[in-house]
Design an enzyme around this catalytic site. Structure first.
Site, PDB file in Angstrom:
ATOM      1  N   CYS A 165       0.842  -1.181   0.031  1.00  0.00           N
ATOM      2  CA  CYS A 165       0.009  -0.091  -0.029  1.00  0.00           C
ATOM      3  C   CYS A 165       0.876   1.348   0.121  1.00  0.00           C
ATOM      4  O   CYS A 165       0.316   2.324  -0.445  1.00  0.00           O
ATOM      5  CB  CYS A 165      -1.089  -0.090   1.162  1.00  0.00           C
ATOM      6  SG  CYS A 165      -2.048  -1.389   1.264  1.00  0.00           S
ATOM      7  N   HIS A 170      -3.212   7.006   3.074  1.00  0.00           N
ATOM      8  CA  HIS A 170      -3.616   5.813   2.551  1.00  0.00           C
ATOM      9  C   HIS A 170      -5.058   5.498   3.036  1.00  0.00           C
ATOM     10  O   HIS A 170      -5.306   5.471   4.143  1.00  0.00           O
ATOM     11  CB  HIS A 170      -2.543   4.687   2.953  1.00  0.00           C
ATOM     12  CG  HIS A 170      -3.095   3.339   2.416  1.00  0.00           C
ATOM     13  ND1 HIS A 170      -3.627   3.067   1.480  1.00  0.00           N
ATOM     14  CD2 HIS A 170      -2.893   2.127   3.564  1.00  0.00           C
ATOM     15  CE1 HIS A 170      -3.831   1.656   1.260  1.00  0.00           C
ATOM     16  NE2 HIS A 170      -3.423   1.322   2.303  1.00  0.00           N
ATOM     17  N   ASN A 207     -10.162  -0.247   0.296  1.00  0.00           N
ATOM     18  CA  ASN A 207      -8.764  -0.156   0.340  1.00  0.00           C
ATOM     19  C   ASN A 207      -8.194  -0.744  -0.934  1.00  0.00           C
ATOM     20  O   ASN A 207      -8.506  -1.949  -1.351  1.00  0.00           O
ATOM     21  CB  ASN A 207      -8.062  -0.939   1.497  1.00  0.00           C
ATOM     22  CG  ASN A 207      -6.440  -0.786   1.505  1.00  0.00           C
ATOM     23  OD1 ASN A 207      -5.842  -0.364   0.704  1.00  0.00           O
ATOM     24  ND2 ASN A 207      -5.994  -1.381   2.766  1.00  0.00           N
TER      25      ASN A 207
HETATM   26  O1  UT7 Z   1      -3.479  -1.353   3.800  1.00  0.00           O
HETATM   27  C1  UT7 Z   1      -3.449  -2.063   5.093  1.00  0.00           C
HETATM   28  C2  UT7 Z   1      -4.362  -3.325   5.010  1.00  0.00           C
HETATM   29  N1  UT7 Z   1      -5.076  -3.635   6.035  1.00  0.00           N
HETATM   30  C3  UT7 Z   1      -5.720  -2.618   6.998  1.00  0.00           C
HETATM   31  O2  UT7 Z   1      -5.680  -1.408   6.891  1.00  0.00           O
HETATM   32  C4  UT7 Z   1      -6.365  -3.202   8.027  1.00  0.00           C
HETATM   33  C5  UT7 Z   1      -6.294  -2.487   9.526  1.00  0.00           C
HETATM   34  N2  UT7 Z   1      -7.254  -3.006  10.579  1.00  0.00           N
HETATM   35  C6  UT7 Z   1      -8.679  -2.701  10.318  1.00  0.00           C
HETATM   36  O3  UT7 Z   1      -9.107  -1.884   9.388  1.00  0.00           O
HETATM   37  C7  UT7 Z   1      -9.381  -3.089  11.459  1.00  0.00           C
HETATM   38  O4  UT7 Z   1      -8.635  -3.728  12.408  1.00  0.00           O
HETATM   39  C8  UT7 Z   1     -10.605  -4.273  10.855  1.00  0.00           C
HETATM   40  C9  UT7 Z   1     -11.570  -3.466  10.102  1.00  0.00           C
HETATM   41  C10 UT7 Z   1      -9.987  -5.468  10.160  1.00  0.00           C
HETATM   42  C11 UT7 Z   1     -11.100  -4.850  12.022  1.00  0.00           C
HETATM   43  O5  UT7 Z   1     -11.878  -3.929  12.781  1.00  0.00           O
HETATM   44  P1  UT7 Z   1     -11.664  -3.853  14.431  1.00  0.00           P
HETATM   45  O6  UT7 Z   1     -12.284  -2.604  14.869  1.00  0.00           O
HETATM   46  O7  UT7 Z   1     -10.184  -3.724  14.697  1.00  0.00           O
HETATM   47  O8  UT7 Z   1     -12.042  -5.129  14.900  1.00  0.00           O
HETATM   48  P2  UT7 Z   1     -11.443  -6.111  15.794  1.00  0.00           P
HETATM   49  O9  UT7 Z   1     -10.421  -7.028  14.848  1.00  0.00           O
HETATM   50  O10 UT7 Z   1     -11.082  -5.607  17.047  1.00  0.00           O
HETATM   51  O11 UT7 Z   1     -12.738  -7.332  15.992  1.00  0.00           O
HETATM   52  C12 UT7 Z   1     -13.662  -7.015  16.986  1.00  0.00           C
HETATM   53  C13 UT7 Z   1     -14.909  -7.669  16.804  1.00  0.00           C
HETATM   54  C14 UT7 Z   1     -14.511  -9.238  16.755  1.00  0.00           C
HETATM   55  O12 UT7 Z   1     -15.609  -9.949  17.580  1.00  0.00           O
HETATM   56  P3  UT7 Z   1     -15.091 -10.170  19.034  1.00  0.00           P
HETATM   57  O13 UT7 Z   1     -13.862 -11.346  19.078  1.00  0.00           O
HETATM   58  O14 UT7 Z   1     -15.155  -9.023  19.590  1.00  0.00           O
HETATM   59  O15 UT7 Z   1     -16.514 -11.235  19.305  1.00  0.00           O
HETATM   60  C15 UT7 Z   1     -14.337  -9.743  15.318  1.00  0.00           C
HETATM   61  O16 UT7 Z   1     -14.575 -11.140  15.469  1.00  0.00           O
HETATM   62  O17 UT7 Z   1     -15.342  -7.740  15.321  1.00  0.00           O
HETATM   63  C16 UT7 Z   1     -15.613  -9.092  14.784  1.00  0.00           C
HETATM   64  N3  UT7 Z   1     -15.415  -8.674  13.241  1.00  0.00           N
HETATM   65  C17 UT7 Z   1     -16.459  -8.530  12.484  1.00  0.00           C
HETATM   66  N4  UT7 Z   1     -17.850  -8.274  12.926  1.00  0.00           N
HETATM   67  C18 UT7 Z   1     -18.738  -8.209  11.717  1.00  0.00           C
HETATM   68  C19 UT7 Z   1     -14.158  -8.637  12.398  1.00  0.00           C
HETATM   69  N5  UT7 Z   1     -14.582  -8.305  11.293  1.00  0.00           N
HETATM   70  C20 UT7 Z   1     -16.058  -8.447  11.181  1.00  0.00           C
HETATM   71  C21 UT7 Z   1     -16.875  -8.137  10.145  1.00  0.00           C
HETATM   72  N6  UT7 Z   1     -18.216  -8.339  10.772  1.00  0.00           N
HETATM   73  N7  UT7 Z   1     -16.520  -7.938   8.800  1.00  0.00           N
END
Ligand code: UT7
Length: 330
Positions: free
Chosen positions: A115, A257, A287
């Site tokens: 990225c 980004h 993204n």
């Molecule tokens: O260019 C670089 C590429 N990558 C990135 O930029 C990714 C950077 N990271 C992110 O954007 C975020 O970490 C995510 C969008 C991937 C995830 O969001 P988050 O606020 O960090 O969520 P989390 O990983 O802390 O998860 C919170 C909860 C979890 O459930 P529990 O364990 O609290 O029960 C996840 O399983 O949200 C759940 N979860 C979802 N729920 C609904 C994770 N993905 C999803 C989803 N829909 N798509």
């Protein structure tokens, strides 16, 4: 040896026609439109058509950039194309783009820095302009990511889309104040495991075994990536400001980004920078890796937000982990 400065002569971008909305994704994995919007700011992403590849997206963006720069393709002297989703490993996508542009002979390379790829490519272009080697360089960020997205992985498939953005980077006249001030690049290879696409290289060549092991899909530790994105983009911006003795209050637009609105917001908060001055088009495309910065920049030029003479801070972060920034007057 004379030192020249580079300017952005014109920009262009291209998003494929096909759209995948959050509601479409609700049908594929256990997620909701509301969750995706609240946690990322993304509403839809664009997906390349069958038979439409990274070089095609790059070609469309390039045509628009040439138009904006009022330049003919044959004035380009070097093509630098940032991508991690090339048409194929060899020949590189920049060479395929060269043929599509009807050019022959000029050098053409791909840059692989995920990225951050566009910032890396822009920095390379800036160096070639500064030394006087070239006058007009095409810098492209282009990705067709969807073939590498596992549409059963809800953390990944909500985020990514396909796009291309292009800058024509040219030698500035000696009295032109609109130049690239500086670029800064960084990489932390020890954090490489946080975001990986393992298949297709010599370690996991394409074969039945590597497909069965899921190496053809991107794998990511989202929460860790999030933290490192904020940390590295903030420090890359700090370096750009300090080097040029420019205060954050002198910056008209921050173009980060486009991975997740919350990441962009956290970088803005780090500097107490007004969120209205952060260019975000993440809702429209998700993204798109190396394409996000040039596409966001171009969209803001086209809708009149970014104006000539304004000070713009670009920053990106990606797998590697790579990161970087560029400070310029447009
Ligand atoms: O260019 C670089 C590429 N990558 C990135 O930029 C990714 C950077 N990271 C992110 O954007 C975020 O970490 C995510 C969008 C991937 C995830 O969001 P988050 O606020 O960090 O969520 P989390 O990983 O802390 O998860 C919170 C909860 C979890 O459930 P529990 O364990 O609290 O029960 C996840 O399983 O949200 C759940 N979860 C979802 N729920 C609904 C994770 N993905 C999803 C989803 N829909 N798509």
């Amino acid at each position: 040896m004379p030192m020249y400065r580079a300017r952005i002569a014109g920009t262009g971008s291209y998003l494929p026609e096909k759209v995948l909305t959050n509601f479409d994704i609700e049908k594929l994995v256990d997620t909701t439109d509301q969750w995706i919007r609240e946690r990322t700011g993304i509403e839809r992403r664009h997906i390349a058509a069958d038979g439409e590849f990274t070089s095609d997206l790059a070609f469309q963006a390039t045509k628009k950039a040439l138009l904006a720069a009022k330049m003919n393709a044959d004035e380009i002297e070097f093509i630098i194309l940032a991508t991690v989703t090339p048409d194929q490993p060899m020949p590189n996508t920049a060479c395929i783009l060269q043929t599509k542009l009807g050019l022959a002979g000029i050098p053409a390379i791909d840059v692989s820095a995920a990225c951050s790829g566009f910032i890396y490519a822009l920095s390379i272009a800036d160096q070639f302009i500064r030394t006087g080697m070239y006058k007009n360089i095409l810098v492209v960020g282009a990705e067709t990511i969807h073939p590498f997205v596992n549409y059963k992985d809800r953390e990944i498939c909500i985020l990514f889309g396909d796009a291309a953005g292009a800058f024509i980077v040219s030698r500035a006249a000696p009295d032109d104040p609109n130049t690239i001030y500086s670029t800064h690049l960084r990489a932390e290879g020890s954090l490489g495991d946080l975001f990986v696409l393992a298949g297709g290289g010599c370690r996991h060549p394409i074969n039945q075994e590597s497909i069965e092991q899921g190496h053809g899909y991107m794998k990511m530790k989202g929460r860790e990536i999030f933290k490192n994105a904020v940390r590295t983009m903030s420090s890359a911006c700090q370096l750009a400001l300090e080097t040029n003795k420019v205060g954050i209050d002198q910056v008209d637009w921050l173009v980060p980004h486009q991975a997740n609105w919350r990441i962009m917001e956290a970088v803005a908060n780090h500097f107490n920078f007004p969120k209205e001055k952060v260019v975000s088009v993440v809702h429209e495309m998700g993204n798109t890796s190396a394409a996000t910065v040039p596409v966001a920049f171009d969209m803001a030029v086209k809708d009149g937000r970014i104006q000539r003479g304004q000070t713009i801070l670009l920053t990106a972060f990606g797998a590697g982990l790579t990161s970087g920034s560029a400070l310029l007057r447009y």
